[in-house]
Design an enzyme around this catalytic site. Structure first.
Site, PDB file in Angstrom:
ATOM      1  N   PHE A   9       9.975   5.260   1.686  1.00  0.00           N
ATOM      2  CA  PHE A   9      10.332   6.669   1.935  1.00  0.00           C
ATOM      3  C   PHE A   9      11.615   6.820   2.718  1.00  0.00           C
ATOM      4  O   PHE A   9      12.254   7.869   2.674  1.00  0.00           O
ATOM      5  CB  PHE A   9       9.185   7.382   2.666  1.00  0.00           C
ATOM      6  CG  PHE A   9       9.170   7.157   4.159  1.00  0.00           C
ATOM      7  CD1 PHE A   9       9.990   7.915   4.992  1.00  0.00           C
ATOM      8  CD2 PHE A   9       8.372   6.174   4.730  1.00  0.00           C
ATOM      9  CE1 PHE A   9      10.000   7.696   6.370  1.00  0.00           C
ATOM     10  CE2 PHE A   9       8.377   5.950   6.098  1.00  0.00           C
ATOM     11  CZ  PHE A   9       9.198   6.719   6.917  1.00  0.00           C
ATOM     12  N   LYS A  11      10.070   3.269  -9.298  1.00  0.00           N
ATOM     13  CA  LYS A  11       8.871   3.943  -8.778  1.00  0.00           C
ATOM     14  C   LYS A  11       9.222   4.317  -7.341  1.00  0.00           C
ATOM     15  O   LYS A  11       9.111   3.515  -6.427  1.00  0.00           O
ATOM     16  CB  LYS A  11       7.679   2.979  -8.818  1.00  0.00           C
ATOM     17  CG  LYS A  11       6.299   3.631  -8.849  1.00  0.00           C
ATOM     18  CD  LYS A  11       5.999   4.596  -7.727  1.00  0.00           C
ATOM     19  CE  LYS A  11       5.737   3.942  -6.396  1.00  0.00           C
ATOM     20  NZ  LYS A  11       5.527   4.914  -5.282  1.00  0.00           N
ATOM     21  N   SER A  27       6.857  -1.907   3.532  1.00  0.00           N
ATOM     22  CA  SER A  27       6.245  -2.547   4.698  1.00  0.00           C
ATOM     23  C   SER A  27       5.789  -3.971   4.351  1.00  0.00           C
ATOM     24  O   SER A  27       5.583  -4.303   3.181  1.00  0.00           O
ATOM     25  CB  SER A  27       5.062  -1.709   5.175  1.00  0.00           C
ATOM     26  OG  SER A  27       4.120  -1.592   4.132  1.00  0.00           O
ATOM     27  N   CYS A  64      14.680   0.500   8.664  1.00  0.00           N
ATOM     28  CA  CYS A  64      14.238  -0.897   8.752  1.00  0.00           C
ATOM     29  C   CYS A  64      15.139  -1.701   9.676  1.00  0.00           C
ATOM     30  O   CYS A  64      14.761  -2.764  10.141  1.00  0.00           O
ATOM     31  CB  CYS A  64      14.221  -1.530   7.377  1.00  0.00           C
ATOM     32  SG  CYS A  64      15.850  -1.508   6.634  1.00  0.00           S
TER      33      CYS A  64
HETATM   34  P1  NAD Z   1       5.233   1.311   2.193  1.00  0.00           P
HETATM   35  O1  NAD Z   1       5.061  -0.153   2.168  1.00  0.00           O
HETATM   36  O2  NAD Z   1       4.078   2.151   2.621  1.00  0.00           O
HETATM   37  O3  NAD Z   1       5.630   1.856   0.733  1.00  0.00           O
HETATM   38  C1  NAD Z   1       6.675   1.269  -0.005  1.00  0.00           C
HETATM   39  C2  NAD Z   1       6.386   1.451  -1.490  1.00  0.00           C
HETATM   40  O4  NAD Z   1       5.187   0.747  -1.800  1.00  0.00           O
HETATM   41  C3  NAD Z   1       6.174   2.905  -1.885  1.00  0.00           C
HETATM   42  O5  NAD Z   1       6.796   3.116  -3.150  1.00  0.00           O
HETATM   43  C4  NAD Z   1       4.665   3.032  -1.956  1.00  0.00           C
HETATM   44  O6  NAD Z   1       4.258   3.974  -2.926  1.00  0.00           O
HETATM   45  C5  NAD Z   1       4.219   1.635  -2.350  1.00  0.00           C
HETATM   46  N1  NAD Z   1       2.918   1.266  -1.778  1.00  0.00           N
HETATM   47  C6  NAD Z   1       2.390   1.680  -0.606  1.00  0.00           C
HETATM   48  N2  NAD Z   1       1.190   1.096  -0.400  1.00  0.00           N
HETATM   49  C7  NAD Z   1       0.943   0.316  -1.462  1.00  0.00           C
HETATM   50  C8  NAD Z   1      -0.130  -0.553  -1.833  1.00  0.00           C
HETATM   51  N3  NAD Z   1      -1.182  -0.728  -1.059  1.00  0.00           N
HETATM   52  N4  NAD Z   1      -0.018  -1.230  -2.993  1.00  0.00           N
HETATM   53  C9  NAD Z   1       1.041  -1.096  -3.782  1.00  0.00           C
HETATM   54  N5  NAD Z   1       2.096  -0.289  -3.482  1.00  0.00           N
HETATM   55  C10 NAD Z   1       2.049   0.408  -2.340  1.00  0.00           C
HETATM   56  O7  NAD Z   1       6.523   1.616   3.076  1.00  0.00           O
HETATM   57  P2  NAD Z   1       7.072   3.031   3.545  1.00  0.00           P
HETATM   58  O8  NAD Z   1       6.180   3.573   4.601  1.00  0.00           O
HETATM   59  O9  NAD Z   1       7.400   3.889   2.376  1.00  0.00           O
HETATM   60  O10 NAD Z   1       8.469   2.575   4.184  1.00  0.00           O
HETATM   61  C11 NAD Z   1       8.583   2.105   5.503  1.00  0.00           C
HETATM   62  C12 NAD Z   1       8.498   0.601   5.548  1.00  0.00           C
HETATM   63  O11 NAD Z   1       9.517   0.036   4.733  1.00  0.00           O
HETATM   64  C13 NAD Z   1       8.745   0.044   6.932  1.00  0.00           C
HETATM   65  O12 NAD Z   1       7.870  -1.030   7.133  1.00  0.00           O
HETATM   66  C14 NAD Z   1      10.179  -0.440   6.874  1.00  0.00           C
HETATM   67  O13 NAD Z   1      10.520  -1.460   7.790  1.00  0.00           O
HETATM   68  C15 NAD Z   1      10.244  -0.932   5.483  1.00  0.00           C
HETATM   69  N6  NAD Z   1      11.603  -1.013   5.007  1.00  0.00           N
HETATM   70  C16 NAD Z   1      12.167  -2.244   4.921  1.00  0.00           C
HETATM   71  C17 NAD Z   1      13.470  -2.365   4.507  1.00  0.00           C
HETATM   72  C18 NAD Z   1      14.127  -3.702   4.431  1.00  0.00           C
HETATM   73  O14 NAD Z   1      15.224  -3.750   3.940  1.00  0.00           O
HETATM   74  N7  NAD Z   1      13.520  -4.777   4.864  1.00  0.00           N
HETATM   75  C19 NAD Z   1      14.209  -1.232   4.153  1.00  0.00           C
HETATM   76  C20 NAD Z   1      13.595   0.007   4.232  1.00  0.00           C
HETATM   77  C21 NAD Z   1      12.279   0.099   4.658  1.00  0.00           C
END
Ligand code: NAD
Length: 502
Positions: free
Chosen positions: A154, A178, A231, A286
């Site tokens: 997000f 997605k 995450s 992040c």
């Molecule tokens: P998230 O992991 O909840 O969601 C990321 C994506 O995965 C979304 O498209 C979501 O729909 C999907 N998703 C969520 N739960 C899932 C599941 N159980 N099974 C399959 N798919 C699933 O992350 P978020 O809250 O949208 O974003 C914040 C997180 O992203 C933080 O942990 C942040 O550090 C990380 N992030 C990392 C980077 C990096 O470059 N390392 C960059 C941006 C964000």
């Protein structure tokens, strides 16, 4: 952006917006007001199969299109994104909450990746070795994987999709995005801009969905690669499932980024950067600095200076021209942040700035947390062990640089880190000793420029390849090496049954 029904966000399949056949929906919120602004369509199995089949067919033709034509599309796309910054930023702010100037900043970093991808003819040049044996030449080139899916978080609704899609498309793949189910609208505008740039239908598609949709992408026999950013627990799950199904995977995870501040640092400069890196985008980056590691005498003065800055931050609806910081993404996120801060205080940490009770006049239903600083945090507290992903800076005090480095290396994450110092020797020791992928020296958010690659270590990245840049080219392609002989006349020398030597 148009939608076929007002306030309904559709998929973008085969060059058109479509509701698909899925009947599920999900509400989309404006986090600054707490109001539902749209309903997001969620794909069903038929939508998934249709999208992948279209991508498969599109990949077969797009992968064959000349580099000159691919580059022309990317140049046009770059111009269109640049001329739609305002509109994209509005979409980001309305669903994410970050302030407009910050939204424009992320679009700027996405543009850099498109610009890098415009150089794809040079980036895809292979090698050639003449006469490796008598009459034999060897050369190499790289081919697209085929169909690649991107699953994005997000917190960067434009930048992270642009870390992936321009690279995947420039290298000849079809790409299915997605997007995060919290911030889906900017992706739809990107799809329209790709189409306007002349990208053939089906090469870039947007499919909104839930976990079943994601599972479908991870296991579909016609999907060849997965780029994930989100995450850590989800990144690990994505990696396990997708690799078990034979896909190439890069999965970037969460972070807990430390900044070490040495007593010889310019503390005003360090405090400016720390406040910006901890509270910008409400800490939902992040690469946000969430842990200040104050060394020796630096601590008291540093905390005072960061506190001064935190108290001046204007927390408002991100569309307000003077806003410095917006809301957090969901009520659940807010609850988690508040709980973690409360637990740290109860466990003996010192709350220097408390943003828990912030109310923004006129926006009482928004998901607000004010800038928060917690001092004297211990490494066993959840405020240290958890990725809070909110506007919370924890301060851990250590006596030496070595102790600080040890702390960073003991942390399971390894995304980004920074040091503030006026000593080149200390900085060099730091850069060589920390087990972290991206390091800033007097730079708080060391996000690499597009012609390097972005990636953390340890629990911050699963897979071998970092994202965008040269490693992005490598991730989205497979190498071929050709050994070639074109004899002028056939000399019958008989069959040799030994292993060929040169
Ligand atoms: P998230 O992991 O909840 O969601 C990321 C994506 O995965 C979304 O498209 C979501 O729909 C999907 N998703 C969520 N739960 C899932 C599941 N159980 N099974 C399959 N798919 C699933 O992350 P978020 O809250 O949208 O974003 C914040 C997180 O992203 C933080 O942990 C942040 O550090 C990380 N992030 C990392 C980077 C990096 O470059 N390392 C960059 C941006 C964000």
């Amino acid at each position: 952006m148009s939608t076929t029904t007002e306030n309904v966000i559709n998929h973008y399949i085969n060059g058109v917006e479509t509701p698909g056949t899925g009947t599920g929906t999900k509400p989309i919120y404006n986090p600054a007001t707490g109001q539902v602004t749209a309903e997001l369509r969620l794909a069903d199995k038929a939508d998934l199969d249709t999208t992948v089949a279209i991508a498969r067919a599109a990949a077969d033709t797009w992968g064959d299109i000349s580099l000159a034509k691919r580059t022309a599309v990317l140049f046009k796309f770059r111009e269109l994104v640049a001329s739609h910054i305002e509109e994209l930023a509005q979409l980001i702010t309305a669903e994410h909450g970050k302030v407009l100037a910050d939204a424009k900043g992320e679009i700027g970093r996405g543009l850099e990746v498109i610009e890098y991808a415009c150089g794809i003819p040079t980036l895809l040049k292979g090698d050639y070795s003449d006469q490796v044996s008598t009459g034999i030449d060897v050369f190499s080139f790289r081919e697209p994987l085929g169909v690649v899916a991107g699953i994005t978080p997000f917190n960067f609704p434009v930048m992270v999709p642009l870390w992936m899609a321009p690279m995947a498309i420039a290298t000849g793949n079809a790409f299915i995005l997605k997007p995060s189910g919290n911030v889906p609208s900017a992706a739809m505008l990107l799809a329209e801009l790709f189409k306007e740039a002349g990208l053939p239908d089906g090469v870039f598609q947007v499919l909104h969905g839930d976990r079943d949709t994601i599972s479908g992408l991870l296991t579909h026999p016609d999907v060849d690669g997965i780029s994930f950013v989100g995450s850590t627990p989800v990144a690990q799950h994505i990696t396990e499932v997708a690799t078990a199904h034979g896909k190439r995977v890069q999965a970037l995870g969460g972070a807990k980024n430390h900044a070490i501040i040495l007593p010889d640092a310019d503390l005003d400069n360090a405090a400016d950067h720390l406040a910006a890196a901890a509270f910008g985008s409400a800490g939902q980056r992040c690469m946000a600095i969430s842990v200040a590691v104050a060394v020796g005498d630096a601590a008291d003065l540093l905390v005072t200076k960061v506190k001064e800055r935190a108290l001046e931050i204007r927390v408002k609806d991100g569309t307000a021209p003077d806003a410095d910081m917006g809301p957090v993404i969901t009520p659940a996120s807010k609850d988690f942040i508040l709980k973690t801060v409360t637990e740290a205080e109860a466990a003996g940490a010192t709350l220097v700035v408390d943003g828990r009770d912030l109310v923004v006049p006129g926006h009482e239903d928004g998901f607000w947390v004010g800038p928060t600083i917690i001092d004297h945090v211990k490494t066993e507290m959840a405020a240290y062990t958890e990725e809070i992903f909110g506007p919370v800076l924890v301060v851990v005090r250590v006596e030496t640089l070595e102790e600080g480095i040890k702390l960073i290396n003991a942390n399971p994450y390894g995304n980004g880190t920074a040091i503030f110092t006026s000593s080149g020797a200390a900085a060099r020791k730091f850069q060589r000793s920390v087990d972290v992928g991206m390091i800033g020296i007097n730079v708080p958010l060391p996000v690499p420029v597009a012609y390097y690659s972005f990636g953390g270590w340890k629990a911050s990245l699963f897979g071998d390849k970092h994202i965008y840049g040269p490693e992005g080219v490598s991730f989205y392609t497979r190498g071929k090496v050709i050994t070639s002989r074109w004899p002028e006349t056939h000399h019958a020398s008989g069959a040799s049954y030994n292993f060929p030597s040169n």
